[in-house]
Scaffold this active site. Structure first.
Site, mmCIF file in Angstrom:
data_model
loop_
_atom_site.group_PDB
_atom_site.id
_atom_site.type_symbol
_atom_site.label_atom_id
_atom_site.label_comp_id
_atom_site.label_asym_id
_atom_site.label_seq_id
_atom_site.Cartn_x
_atom_site.Cartn_y
_atom_site.Cartn_z
ATOM 1 N N THR A 1 0.854 -1.351 0.017
ATOM 2 C CA THR A 1 -0.077 0.010 -0.180
ATOM 3 C C THR A 1 0.871 1.015 0.433
ATOM 4 O O THR A 1 0.991 2.357 -0.483
ATOM 5 C CB THR A 1 -0.891 0.111 1.281
ATOM 6 O OG1 THR A 1 -1.448 -1.216 1.391
ATOM 7 C CG2 THR A 1 -2.248 1.081 1.170
ATOM 8 N N LYS B 1 1.462 -3.878 12.850
ATOM 9 C CA LYS B 1 2.777 -4.084 11.998
ATOM 10 C C LYS B 1 4.207 -4.385 11.689
ATOM 11 O O LYS B 1 4.739 -5.438 12.757
ATOM 12 C CB LYS B 1 3.119 -2.534 11.902
ATOM 13 C CG LYS B 1 2.602 -0.787 11.305
ATOM 14 C CD LYS B 1 2.790 0.489 11.614
ATOM 15 C CE LYS B 1 3.694 0.242 10.824
ATOM 16 N NZ LYS B 1 3.150 -0.409 8.799
ATOM 17 N N GLY C 1 6.143 -7.495 6.519
ATOM 18 C CA GLY C 1 6.848 -6.493 6.196
ATOM 19 C C GLY C 1 8.722 -6.551 6.256
ATOM 20 O O GLY C 1 9.314 -6.147 5.320
ATOM 21 N N GLU D 1 10.272 1.832 10.497
ATOM 22 C CA GLU D 1 8.694 2.116 10.829
ATOM 23 C C GLU D 1 8.555 3.195 11.800
ATOM 24 O O GLU D 1 8.106 3.994 11.956
ATOM 25 C CB GLU D 1 7.571 1.295 10.140
ATOM 26 C CG GLU D 1 8.025 0.714 9.033
ATOM 27 C CD GLU D 1 7.452 -0.807 8.850
ATOM 28 O OE1 GLU D 1 6.084 -1.113 9.785
ATOM 29 O OE2 GLU D 1 7.110 -1.025 7.238
HETATM 30 O O1 DER Z 1 5.133 -4.871 7.578
HETATM 31 C C1 DER Z 1 4.435 -3.771 7.742
HETATM 32 O O2 DER Z 1 4.355 -2.965 8.489
HETATM 33 C C2 DER Z 1 3.690 -2.800 6.709
HETATM 34 O O3 DER Z 1 3.387 -1.507 6.410
HETATM 35 C C3 DER Z 1 2.461 -4.026 6.587
HETATM 36 O O4 DER Z 1 1.710 -3.570 7.779
HETATM 37 C C4 DER Z 1 0.831 -3.220 5.260
HETATM 38 O O5 DER Z 1 1.737 -4.101 4.074
HETATM 39 P P1 DER Z 1 1.045 -3.776 3.334
HETATM 40 O O6 DER Z 1 0.605 -2.832 2.360
HETATM 41 O O7 DER Z 1 1.115 -4.706 1.800
HETATM 42 O O8 DER Z 1 -0.156 -4.723 3.391
#
Ligand code: DER
Length: 219
Positions: A31, A94, A97, A103
């Site tokens: 996203t 979160k 990823g 983050e």
């Molecule tokens: O890894 C993370 O924190 C990403 O932001 C995850 O939470 C959201 O990933 P997506 O937008 O591919 O669903």
């Protein structure tokens, strides 16, 4: 399509505030990538961005957007990022990823955290999604034992090394009654670098993509 809609909404959310000195905080994931792609036509209207992962930094650079270090950027007006789960209090899980440490750091430096997510991420109670915990490799077994004591089923995320050279344990079947309290308890375990509960500092704005449009919620 829902992800694209929330990425568009995030551009609408920030564009009135952009000026030549603005540095944006940018998250990681599919996203966030759609949001990054939409910044390209606006790149002359702000100074640059701080990225929460090497992957996002590369994507920004490829679009001609200046990538700054967090230490040179200081306080950021916005941090835009996705989430794996988000509750009604705009607290999040979160780390799907594996970028949770940077983050959380970049989010901590932002005045306003704008969470962009499709409707499937909205939950009543956090914890259906296995909670990621970034650990120093030598502490992995110790942290695993401590997580079991807290009621989780820890699973080592094989083959993943984070941008910081650490490993990830995912906590399955984890009942999280008080996200803020649990975030602090996890941080107290020796060897834990970051956990994926973004509760003490949740999002300020949630842009949630649903079939009937994008729902905007503030905390
Ligand atoms: O890894 C993370 O924190 C990403 O932001 C995850 O939470 C959201 O990933 P997506 O937008 O591919 O669903």
């Amino acid at each position: 399509a829902l992800k694209a809609a929330v990425a568009d909404a995030a551009v609408q959310e920030i564009s009135p505030w952009l000026d030549k000195n603005t540095v944006l905080g940018i998250g990681t994931g599919s996203t966030a990538n759609l949001f990054i792609d939409r910044l390209s036509p606006l790149r002359d209207r702000f100074r640059g961005a701080v990225a929460s992962s090497d992957a996002s930094a590369e994507r920004l650079k490829a679009l001609g957007i200046e990538v700054l270090t967090l230490n040179s950027a200081g306080i950021l007006p916005f941090y835009v990022d996705g989430a794996d789960e988000v509750n009604a209090a705009l607290q999040m899980i979160k780390g799907g990823g594996a970028a949770l440490t940077r983050e959380k750091i970049v989010a901590a430096c932002a005045e306003r955290f704008i969470c962009i997510a499709d409707g499937s991420k909205q939950v009543k109670r956090l914890g259906q999604f296995p909670l990621p915990v970034e650990v120093i490799p030598m502490a992995r077994s110790h942290v695993g034992r401590e997580l079991v004591k807290l009621g989780a089923e820890p699973v080592y995320r094989q083959g993943v090394i984070t941008d910081n050279g650490n490993q990830i344990i995912d906590c399955y079947d984890f009942t999280i009654d008080d996200p803020i309290e649990m975030e602090a308890r996890l941080n107290a375990i020796a060897g834990v670098v970051t956990n994926g509960l973004f509760a003490a500092r949740g999002a300020d704005v949630l842009l949630l993509g649903k079939e009937d449009g994008v729902a905007r919620t503030t905390r």
